[in-house]
Design a protein around this motif. Structure first.
Motif, PDB file in Angstrom:
ATOM      1  N   ASP A 275      15.934   0.823   6.963  1.00 28.65           N
ATOM      2  CA  ASP A 275      15.668  -0.209   7.963  1.00 28.65           C
ATOM      3  C   ASP A 275      14.258  -0.105   8.554  1.00 28.65           C
ATOM      4  OD1 ASP A 275      16.163   2.183   9.241  1.00 28.65           O
ATOM      5  OD2 ASP A 275      17.388   1.333  10.848  1.00 28.65           O
ATOM      6  N   ALA A 276      13.438   0.801   8.024  1.00 32.32           N
ATOM      7  CA  ALA A 276      12.077   0.961   8.537  1.00 32.32           C
ATOM      8  C   ALA A 276      11.184  -0.198   8.089  1.00 32.32           C
ATOM      9  CB  ALA A 276      11.485   2.280   8.060  1.00 32.32           C
ATOM     10  N   VAL A 277      10.173  -0.471   8.894  1.00 29.97           N
ATOM     11  CA  VAL A 277       9.126  -1.434   8.537  1.00 29.97           C
ATOM     12  C   VAL A 277       7.912  -0.619   8.108  1.00 29.97           C
ATOM     13  CG1 VAL A 277       7.619  -3.272   9.357  1.00 29.97           C
ATOM     14  CG2 VAL A 277       9.987  -3.124  10.181  1.00 29.97           C
ATOM     15  N   PHE A 278       7.502  -0.785   6.858  1.00 30.94           N
ATOM     16  CA  PHE A 278       6.428   0.032   6.298  1.00 30.94           C
ATOM     17  C   PHE A 278       5.133  -0.770   6.174  1.00 30.94           C
ATOM     18  CE2 PHE A 278      10.225   2.148   4.551  1.00 30.94           C
ATOM     19  CZ  PHE A 278       9.948   3.462   4.877  1.00 30.94           C
ATOM     20  N   GLU A 279       4.032  -0.092   6.514  1.00 22.16           N
ATOM     21  CA  GLU A 279       2.706  -0.659   6.296  1.00 22.16           C
ATOM     22  C   GLU A 279       1.847   0.402   5.603  1.00 22.16           C
ATOM     23  OE1 GLU A 279       0.800  -2.586   9.590  1.00 22.16           O
ATOM     24  OE2 GLU A 279       2.723  -3.064  10.545  1.00 22.16           O
ATOM     25  N   GLY A 280       1.336   0.082   4.427  1.00 22.09           N
ATOM     26  CA  GLY A 280       0.433   0.970   3.716  1.00 22.09           C
ATOM     27  C   GLY A 280      -1.006   0.567   3.962  1.00 22.09           C
ATOM     28  N   LEU A 281      -1.844   1.517   4.336  1.00 23.48           N
ATOM     29  CA  LEU A 281      -3.241   1.249   4.657  1.00 23.48           C
ATOM     30  C   LEU A 281      -4.137   2.124   3.788  1.00 23.48           C
ATOM     31  CD1 LEU A 281      -2.839   1.441   8.551  1.00 23.48           C
ATOM     32  CD2 LEU A 281      -2.755  -0.628   7.142  1.00 23.48           C
ATOM     33  N   ASP A 282      -5.225   1.567   3.314  1.00 22.43           N
ATOM     34  CA  ASP A 282      -6.140   2.341   2.487  1.00 22.43           C
ATOM     35  C   ASP A 282      -7.523   1.711   2.558  1.00 22.43           C
ATOM     36  OD1 ASP A 282      -7.379   3.827   0.252  1.00 22.43           O
ATOM     37  OD2 ASP A 282      -5.317   4.386  -0.223  1.00 22.43           O
ATOM     38  N   ILE A 283      -8.538   2.520   2.289  1.00 26.53           N
ATOM     39  CA  ILE A 283      -9.909   2.015   2.275  1.00 26.53           C
ATOM     40  C   ILE A 283     -10.170   1.146   1.056  1.00 26.53           C
ATOM     41  CG2 ILE A 283     -10.892   3.985   1.029  1.00 26.53           C
ATOM     42  CD1 ILE A 283     -13.271   3.855   2.944  1.00 26.53           C
ATOM     43  N   SER A 284      -9.322   1.273   0.031  1.00 29.26           N
ATOM     44  CA  SER A 284      -9.470   0.491  -1.200  1.00 29.26           C
ATOM     45  C   SER A 284      -8.099   0.026  -1.663  1.00 29.26           C
ATOM     46  CB  SER A 284     -10.119   1.349  -2.297  1.00 29.26           C
ATOM     47  OG  SER A 284     -10.011   0.720  -3.563  1.00 29.26           O
ATOM     48  N   ASP A 285      -8.054  -1.144  -2.304  1.00 32.50           N
ATOM     49  CA  ASP A 285      -6.792  -1.645  -2.850  1.00 32.50           C
ATOM     50  C   ASP A 285      -6.684  -1.395  -4.356  1.00 32.50           C
ATOM     51  OD1 ASP A 285      -8.619  -3.422  -3.889  1.00 32.50           O
ATOM     52  OD2 ASP A 285      -7.742  -5.216  -2.967  1.00 32.50           O
ATOM     53  N   ALA A 286      -7.572  -0.543  -4.892  1.00 32.09           N
ATOM     54  CA  ALA A 286      -7.626  -0.339  -6.342  1.00 32.09           C
ATOM     55  C   ALA A 286      -6.324   0.218  -6.909  1.00 32.09           C
ATOM     56  CB  ALA A 286      -8.787   0.595  -6.692  1.00 32.09           C
ATOM     57  N   LEU A 287      -5.591   1.000  -6.128  1.00 37.42           N
ATOM     58  CA  LEU A 287      -4.361   1.630  -6.620  1.00 37.42           C
ATOM     59  C   LEU A 287      -3.094   0.949  -6.107  1.00 37.42           C
ATOM     60  CD1 LEU A 287      -5.294   5.428  -6.317  1.00 37.42           C
ATOM     61  CD2 LEU A 287      -5.386   3.978  -8.337  1.00 37.42           C
ATOM     62  N   PHE A 288      -3.247  -0.126  -5.330  1.00 38.97           N
ATOM     63  CA  PHE A 288      -2.049  -0.783  -4.800  1.00 38.97           C
ATOM     64  C   PHE A 288      -1.145  -1.233  -5.954  1.00 38.97           C
ATOM     65  CE2 PHE A 288      -3.887  -2.411  -0.466  1.00 38.97           C
ATOM     66  CZ  PHE A 288      -4.044  -1.090  -0.072  1.00 38.97           C
ATOM     67  N   PRO A 289       0.154  -0.958  -5.852  1.00 35.41           N
ATOM     68  CA  PRO A 289       1.079  -1.390  -6.906  1.00 35.41           C
ATOM     69  C   PRO A 289       1.449  -2.863  -6.734  1.00 35.41           C
ATOM     70  CG  PRO A 289       2.290  -0.260  -5.195  1.00 35.41           C
ATOM     71  CD  PRO A 289       0.835  -0.180  -4.800  1.00 35.41           C
ATOM     72  N   PRO A 290       2.062  -3.477  -7.759  1.00 39.07           N
ATOM     73  CA  PRO A 290       2.534  -4.861  -7.613  1.00 39.07           C
ATOM     74  C   PRO A 290       3.506  -4.965  -6.434  1.00 39.07           C
ATOM     75  CG  PRO A 290       2.631  -4.166  -9.902  1.00 39.07           C
ATOM     76  CD  PRO A 290       2.320  -2.938  -9.104  1.00 39.07           C
ATOM     77  N   ARG A 291       3.433  -6.059  -5.711  1.00 38.42           N
ATOM     78  CA  ARG A 291       4.255  -6.214  -4.512  1.00 38.42           C
ATOM     79  C   ARG A 291       5.745  -6.193  -4.820  1.00 38.42           C
ATOM     80  NH1 ARG A 291       1.487  -7.016  -0.032  1.00 38.42           N
ATOM     81  NH2 ARG A 291      -0.689  -7.704  -0.172  1.00 38.42           N
TER      82      ARG A 291
END
Length: 248
Positions: free
Chosen positions: A37-53
């Motif tokens: 039930d947690a609300v997650f926010e991922g933060l990074d200086i770059s989006d190069a490694l972000f996985p598909p939503r």
């Protein structure tokens, strides 16, 4: 480590959790089943490694944010937990304390920080079997450590005091050996050597010369994986620092 969140952290129902330096969002993906039930926010200086939503837990957001810069005011006192790990290679000695203060500002009163960093300077190599090998892997890991020696002298040993100075209470430090669970030593070693090899390729692309660089990185990688398969493994300490922001 034997846990994802330290057992001393007592989060409220439906907590809002920020993962700074999220990269592939692996932490979020692993923690979600424990706190669905947690609300997650991922933060990074770059989006190069972000996985598909569509590979992320429902409602998870990923966005760009530089930990070293003050967070915008709309993020202040927003999170019940801020998690960070393995940021040492991007941190200078004077970056750590301001970063901790930046995290303090975005935590709600009663919220927690958990930050994990590895003690690579005192790492050692071991054999799980008499015929295990690690010579090539050690050469690559030593070159990586030597190049980042200044960065590796900070963070793992300074975070607890910097958390106290920033205003955190109930600060604790947990030290876990990477071979705490023997069945994970090969995977842990593979993770670290993958990082080292990525760095080696980056140095090669920049024209850095030396016995480990040149046109032989692919061959070195094959040798490294053969050595890990033989039972050679890397042992280091993981330092976990946690603290809580006092309620108003």
């Amino acid at each position: 480590m034997g846990y994802i969140l330290h057992p001393s952290l007592k989060l409220p129902l439906a907590p809002r959790i920020a993962d700074i330096g999220t990269g592939t969002a692996r932490f979020i993906i692993c923690l979600h089943p424990e706190i669905p039930d947690a609300v997650f926010e991922g933060l990074d200086i770059s989006d190069a490694l972000f996985p598909p939503r569509d590979t992320l837990p429902a409602g998870t957001t990923l966005s760009l944010q530089d930990l070293k810069k003050p967070f915008p005011e709309h993020m202040h006192e927003k999170y019940d937990l801020v998690h960070l790990r393995l940021l040492v290679s991007g941190m200078r000695p004077d970056d750590w304390a301001p970063a901790v203060r930046n995290v303090f500002r975005i935590l709600r009163p009663g919220g927690y920080i958990q930050w994990e960093e590895c003690e690579f300077l005192n790492a050692s190599w071991h054999k799980s079997r008499p015929d295990s090998r690690f010579e090539t892997a050690k050469r690559i890991a030593d070159a990586f450590t030597d190049a980042l020696r200044q960065q590796f002298q900070h963070g793992w040993n300074t975070l607890p005091n910097q958390m106290r100075e920033a205003g955190f209470t109930s600060v604790l430090s947990d030290i876990v050996s990477s071979d705490r669970f023997l069945e994970t030593t090969a995977d842990m070693t593979t993770c670290i050597l993958t990082l080292n090899l990525t760095w080696t390729r980056m140095m090669t692309a920049r024209g850095v010369s030396g016995p480990l660089f040149g046109d032989h990185v692919d061959d070195l990688e094959k040798m490294v994986h053969a050595e890990i398969k033989s039972g050679g493994y890397f042992k280091f300490n993981i330092h976990v620092a946690c603290g809580q922001k006092l309620t108003s």
